[in-house]
Design an enzyme around this catalytic site. Structure first.
Site, PDB file in Angstrom:
ATOM      1  N   CYS A   8     -11.496  28.172 -33.917  1.00  0.00           N
ATOM      2  CA  CYS A   8     -11.384  26.878 -34.601  1.00  0.00           C
ATOM      3  C   CYS A   8     -12.747  26.232 -34.804  1.00  0.00           C
ATOM      4  CB  CYS A   8     -10.473  25.956 -33.799  1.00  0.00           C
ATOM      5  SG  CYS A   8     -10.399  24.292 -34.475  1.00  0.00           S
TER       6      CYS A   8
ATOM      7  N   ALA B  76     -14.611  40.486 -20.408  1.00  0.00           N
ATOM      8  CA  ALA B  76     -13.931  40.750 -19.134  1.00  0.00           C
ATOM      9  C   ALA B  76     -12.705  41.624 -19.375  1.00  0.00           C
ATOM     10  CB  ALA B  76     -13.505  39.439 -18.487  1.00  0.00           C
TER      11      ALA B  76
ATOM     12  N   GLY C  27      -1.592  34.917 -49.686  1.00  0.00           N
ATOM     13  CA  GLY C  27      -1.144  33.671 -50.327  1.00  0.00           C
ATOM     14  C   GLY C  27      -0.872  32.600 -49.299  1.00  0.00           C
TER      15      GLY C  27
ATOM     16  N   TYR D 255      -2.434  30.199 -45.694  1.00  0.00           N
ATOM     17  CA  TYR D 255      -3.358  29.090 -45.421  1.00  0.00           C
ATOM     18  C   TYR D 255      -4.771  29.399 -45.906  1.00  0.00           C
ATOM     19  CZ  TYR D 255      -0.205  26.802 -42.045  1.00  0.00           C
ATOM     20  OH  TYR D 255       0.823  26.146 -41.446  1.00  0.00           O
ATOM     21  N   ILE D 256      -5.321  30.494 -45.384  1.00  0.00           N
ATOM     22  CA  ILE D 256      -6.745  30.761 -45.608  1.00  0.00           C
ATOM     23  C   ILE D 256      -7.001  31.052 -47.083  1.00  0.00           C
ATOM     24  CG2 ILE D 256      -8.647  32.325 -45.002  1.00  0.00           C
ATOM     25  CD1 ILE D 256      -7.444  32.518 -42.187  1.00  0.00           C
TER      26      ILE D 256
ATOM     27  N   ARG E 130       0.914  39.994 -52.209  1.00  0.00           N
ATOM     28  CA  ARG E 130       1.889  41.099 -52.246  1.00  0.00           C
ATOM     29  C   ARG E 130       3.263  40.600 -52.704  1.00  0.00           C
ATOM     30  NH1 ARG E 130       3.178  42.317 -45.848  1.00  0.00           N
ATOM     31  NH2 ARG E 130       3.875  40.225 -45.308  1.00  0.00           N
TER      32      ARG E 130
ATOM     33  N   ARG F 269       4.571  30.940 -48.210  1.00  0.00           N
ATOM     34  CA  ARG F 269       5.951  31.142 -47.777  1.00  0.00           C
ATOM     35  C   ARG F 269       6.196  30.313 -46.522  1.00  0.00           C
ATOM     36  NH1 ARG F 269       8.220  35.286 -44.954  1.00  0.00           N
ATOM     37  NH2 ARG F 269       6.250  36.419 -44.829  1.00  0.00           N
TER      38      ARG F 269
ATOM     39  N   ASP G 169      -3.234  31.832 -29.609  1.00  0.00           N
ATOM     40  CA  ASP G 169      -2.881  32.825 -30.639  1.00  0.00           C
ATOM     41  C   ASP G 169      -2.565  34.202 -30.072  1.00  0.00           C
ATOM     42  OD1 ASP G 169      -3.304  30.835 -32.451  1.00  0.00           O
ATOM     43  OD2 ASP G 169      -4.994  31.781 -33.481  1.00  0.00           O
TER      44      ASP G 169
ATOM     45  N   HIS H 285       0.307  -2.127 -49.993  1.00  0.00           N
ATOM     46  CA  HIS H 285      -0.013  -1.958 -51.401  1.00  0.00           C
ATOM     47  C   HIS H 285      -1.451  -2.375 -51.721  1.00  0.00           C
ATOM     48  CE1 HIS H 285       0.949  -1.629 -55.631  1.00  0.00           C
ATOM     49  NE2 HIS H 285       0.351  -2.782 -55.831  1.00  0.00           N
TER      50      HIS H 285
ATOM     51  N   GLU I 107       2.259   4.212 -49.396  1.00  0.00           N
ATOM     52  CA  GLU I 107       3.406   3.320 -49.580  1.00  0.00           C
ATOM     53  C   GLU I 107       4.577   4.063 -50.233  1.00  0.00           C
ATOM     54  OE1 GLU I 107       3.103   0.082 -52.505  1.00  0.00           O
ATOM     55  OE2 GLU I 107       1.328   1.072 -53.310  1.00  0.00           O
TER      56      GLU I 107
HETATM   57  P1  NDP Z   1      -0.873  33.436 -43.376  1.00  0.00           P
HETATM   58  O1  NDP Z   1       0.113  33.969 -42.436  1.00  0.00           O
HETATM   59  O2  NDP Z   1      -0.903  31.988 -43.669  1.00  0.00           O
HETATM   60  O3  NDP Z   1      -0.722  34.183 -44.767  1.00  0.00           O
HETATM   61  C1  NDP Z   1      -0.829  35.564 -44.854  1.00  0.00           C
HETATM   62  C2  NDP Z   1      -0.665  35.991 -46.290  1.00  0.00           C
HETATM   63  O4  NDP Z   1      -0.986  37.360 -46.397  1.00  0.00           O
HETATM   64  C3  NDP Z   1       0.749  35.822 -46.805  1.00  0.00           C
HETATM   65  O5  NDP Z   1       0.691  35.461 -48.158  1.00  0.00           O
HETATM   66  C4  NDP Z   1       1.343  37.221 -46.618  1.00  0.00           C
HETATM   67  O6  NDP Z   1       2.306  37.511 -47.566  1.00  0.00           O
HETATM   68  C5  NDP Z   1       0.130  38.106 -46.864  1.00  0.00           C
HETATM   69  N1  NDP Z   1       0.179  39.358 -46.112  1.00  0.00           N
HETATM   70  C6  NDP Z   1       0.514  39.529 -44.819  1.00  0.00           C
HETATM   71  N2  NDP Z   1       0.400  40.814 -44.469  1.00  0.00           N
HETATM   72  C7  NDP Z   1      -0.017  41.483 -45.562  1.00  0.00           C
HETATM   73  C8  NDP Z   1      -0.283  42.844 -45.830  1.00  0.00           C
HETATM   74  N3  NDP Z   1      -0.137  43.798 -44.905  1.00  0.00           N
HETATM   75  N4  NDP Z   1      -0.680  43.174 -47.082  1.00  0.00           N
HETATM   76  C9  NDP Z   1      -0.800  42.239 -48.041  1.00  0.00           C
HETATM   77  N5  NDP Z   1      -0.544  40.937 -47.845  1.00  0.00           N
HETATM   78  C10 NDP Z   1      -0.159  40.559 -46.613  1.00  0.00           C
HETATM   79  O7  NDP Z   1      -2.273  33.974 -42.818  1.00  0.00           O
HETATM   80  P2  NDP Z   1      -3.773  33.506 -43.025  1.00  0.00           P
HETATM   81  O8  NDP Z   1      -4.585  34.724 -42.858  1.00  0.00           O
HETATM   82  O9  NDP Z   1      -3.936  32.688 -44.260  1.00  0.00           O
HETATM   83  O10 NDP Z   1      -4.013  32.560 -41.773  1.00  0.00           O
HETATM   84  C11 NDP Z   1      -3.774  33.051 -40.459  1.00  0.00           C
HETATM   85  C12 NDP Z   1      -3.211  31.976 -39.578  1.00  0.00           C
HETATM   86  O11 NDP Z   1      -4.245  31.067 -39.240  1.00  0.00           O
HETATM   87  C13 NDP Z   1      -2.139  31.137 -40.240  1.00  0.00           C
HETATM   88  O12 NDP Z   1      -0.867  31.663 -40.051  1.00  0.00           O
HETATM   89  C14 NDP Z   1      -2.285  29.803 -39.569  1.00  0.00           C
HETATM   90  O13 NDP Z   1      -1.450  29.768 -38.453  1.00  0.00           O
HETATM   91  C15 NDP Z   1      -3.731  29.762 -39.144  1.00  0.00           C
HETATM   92  N6  NDP Z   1      -4.482  28.870 -40.031  1.00  0.00           N
HETATM   93  C16 NDP Z   1      -4.149  27.560 -40.081  1.00  0.00           C
HETATM   94  C17 NDP Z   1      -4.816  26.688 -40.902  1.00  0.00           C
HETATM   95  C18 NDP Z   1      -4.412  25.258 -40.950  1.00  0.00           C
HETATM   96  O14 NDP Z   1      -3.711  24.812 -40.047  1.00  0.00           O
HETATM   97  N7  NDP Z   1      -4.778  24.506 -41.985  1.00  0.00           N
HETATM   98  C19 NDP Z   1      -5.924  27.124 -41.737  1.00  0.00           C
HETATM   99  C20 NDP Z   1      -6.197  28.540 -41.638  1.00  0.00           C
HETATM  100  C21 NDP Z   1      -5.488  29.373 -40.807  1.00  0.00           C
HETATM  101  P3  NDP Z   1       3.860  37.153 -47.324  1.00  0.00           P
HETATM  102  O15 NDP Z   1       4.034  35.713 -47.672  1.00  0.00           O
HETATM  103  O16 NDP Z   1       4.567  38.077 -48.251  1.00  0.00           O
HETATM  104  O17 NDP Z   1       4.138  37.446 -45.885  1.00  0.00           O
END
Ligand code: NDP
Length: 448
Positions: free
Chosen positions: A43, A115, A176, A178-179, A199, A205, A304, A437, A442
């Site tokens: 983080c 470790a 697709g 968070y990151i 994908r 999602r 994690d 306001h 609001e």
């Molecule tokens: P996410 O779980 O948010 O998204 C992963 C994406 O990658 C989804 O679109 C998923 O598709 C796709 N995917 C997963 N596996 C594969 C694969 N084998 N091949 C192709 N596509 C794939 O993960 P991120 O990497 O974006 O972030 C990791 C975690 O870090 C998050 O889950 C979150 O908990 C944390 N995070 C939180 C943030 C915040 O709080 N603002 C910011 C950044 C990270 P599908 O939808 O089909 O599964």
């Protein structure tokens, strides 16, 4: 005299490990922590904090443009990626030092090395030194997952995004979640041509459908391209160092970087779990009970690496609950209900509780209130971008089940509203509150 060198040995000085270390120490425990990288964890060093600073930094592009409507003439404005990058990295250094100072102030001994667990009460450090402890806490976090395909080694992850030599002209972002959406927003605002490749056929999602559709529509208007149902075939490097990305069923894309943001996997390799009979689950995470205890009585795990909810504040809560339980004589568990979450896309999304779909499946009789509005600042700046707030209630009680927002500053607004949702308040309680306001917030007490 204790029969052990330490009361607690923590592996990993990230959000969960640092909280557990300092709280256990405050309870009187003799604590050590091993960290092979930098104190602070994902983080602070390569995640939420530097990412948020990049979001702020990139947002100036839009703010400077909008400033014209507010009467400002800003001549010669220009952007320097190395300047932003280095300022962000300096701030990471500051936080790294602050976290280290916190541990030092709490008399937590830091081993700056890896470790490995060799017995229920024993670890071996990379230097060969062996240390005993009454309890061991695993807080090793997770790392980016990159699927294997020809050329996958040419792709980068969020870890490298904070160190880029230059701002890419063209970027392909895989995933697709968070990151992907956060870096798509940052790079697009800074002028990079961004293509998001996923994908599936949707982004984010798990988030409310209407809210994520709104983000998709806004991102497409901003010029971000999306390729759905697009598996990677291969990535090839040209002589000039740029990359050709080949996707099944789509035209190839030429890019300077390919960022993989396809989820994160728990860091369990080389931990020595086999020496103490701990078996990771199918996703590689360490199974724990409600008190974060593993199958080995003296070993606990938080954050994690346990893959419960991959969010910093959750890891911190788990670290706190562990220390309260084991060293504070206050058995505590973490309540995973109504955890607020945000995507720092541009505009950001914020959410707490059930989505409309989840609420309908679980409760049947629900009601949806919403406000689809154009924030005043966007109207004035001639931006078409609209915000959307949604509230889902259980009927006939009117208890709020979920709140979902997209729009400027929505994470700031939702954090306060999440208190009301967590407390089980009703829509009526919002209606009874006089609007503040003019504000975007609001809209929450004016939902129809
Ligand atoms: P996410 O779980 O948010 O998204 C992963 C994406 O990658 C989804 O679109 C998923 O598709 C796709 N995917 C997963 N596996 C594969 C694969 N084998 N091949 C192709 N596509 C794939 O993960 P991120 O990497 O974006 O972030 C990791 C975690 O870090 C998050 O889950 C979150 O908990 C944390 N995070 C939180 C943030 C915040 O709080 N603002 C910011 C950044 C990270 P599908 O939808 O089909 O599964």
């Amino acid at each position: 005299m204790s029969e052990y060198d330490f009361d607690l040995f923590v592996i990993g000085a990230g959000s969960g490990g640092v909280r557990a270390s300092r709280v256990a120490s405050a309870y009187g425990a003799k604590v050590a922590v091993a960290e092979e990288h930098r104190v602070g964890g994902t983080c602070v060093i390569r995640g939420c904090v530097p990412k948020k600073l990049l979001v702020y930094g990139s947002h100036f592009a839009e703010d400077l443009e909008d400033a014209k409507n507010y009467g400002w003439t800003i001549e010669g404005a220009s952007f320097s990626w190395p300047a932003l990058r280095d300022h962000v990295l300096n701030d990471v250094d500051r936080l790294n030092a602050a976290y280290t100072t916190t541990l030092n102030n709490h008399d937590v001994h830091i081993f700056h090395e890896r470790a490995t667990i060799i017995a229920p009460h024993r670890v071996r450090l990379a230097s060969g030194q062996e240390v005993s402890a009454k309890f061991i806490l695993i807080a090793t976090g997770a790392r980016p997952f990159v699927p294997e395909f020809p050329g996958s080694d040419l792709c980068i992850t969020s870890n490298e995004m904070f160190h880029l030599d230059a701002l890419p002209k063209r970027a392909v972002i895989a995933g697709g979640g968070y990151i992907a959406n956060e870096f798509a927003g940052i790079l697009n605002a800074l002028g990079t041509r961004v293509t998001v490749v996923n994908r599936g056929n949707t982004i984010l999602r798990g988030y409310d459908e209407q809210v994520r559709d709104r983000l998709l529509q806004i991102y497409m208007t901003k010029g971000i391209e999306f390729k759905f149902k697009a598996p990677f075939e291969k990535v090839e490097k040209r002589e000039d160092g740029t990359l050709d990305v080949y996707l099944t069923g789509h035209d190839p894309i030429h890019a300077d970087i390919v960022l993989f943001a396809t989820g994160r996997v728990p860091n369990v390799e080389g931990l020595g779990l086999g020496h103490v009979g701990i078996t990771p689950d199918d996703l590689g995470a360490i199974p724990v009970d409600d008190y974060s205890k593993t199958s080995c009585d003296s070993i606990y795990a938080v954050g994690d690496v346990t893959n419960r909810v991959q969010l910093t504040p959750v890891a911190i809560r788990e670290g706190q609950a562990f220390a309260d339980t084991v060293f504070g004589d206050k058995p505590s568990t973490v309540d995973y209900g109504c955890i607020p979450a945000a995507v720092f896309s541009q505009p950001p999304i914020a959410s707490v509780g059930l989505t409309e779909g989840e609420a309908r499946n679980r409760y049947g009789n629900i009601r949806v209130y919403s406000s689809d509005f154009r924030p005043m600042r966007n109207v004035f700046a001639h931006r078409a971008e609209r915000g959307l707030y949604k509230m889902i209630t259980e009927e006939p009680s009117g208890r709020i089940l979920g709140l979902h927002m997209i729009g400027p500053d929505s994470p700031e607004i939702l954090q306060a509203a999440a208190v009301a949702v967590k407390a089980g308040l009703t829509k009526q309680a919002f209606d009874d509150t006089v609007a503040l306001h003019p504000s975007m917030a609001e809209e929450l007490v004016l939902l129809k």
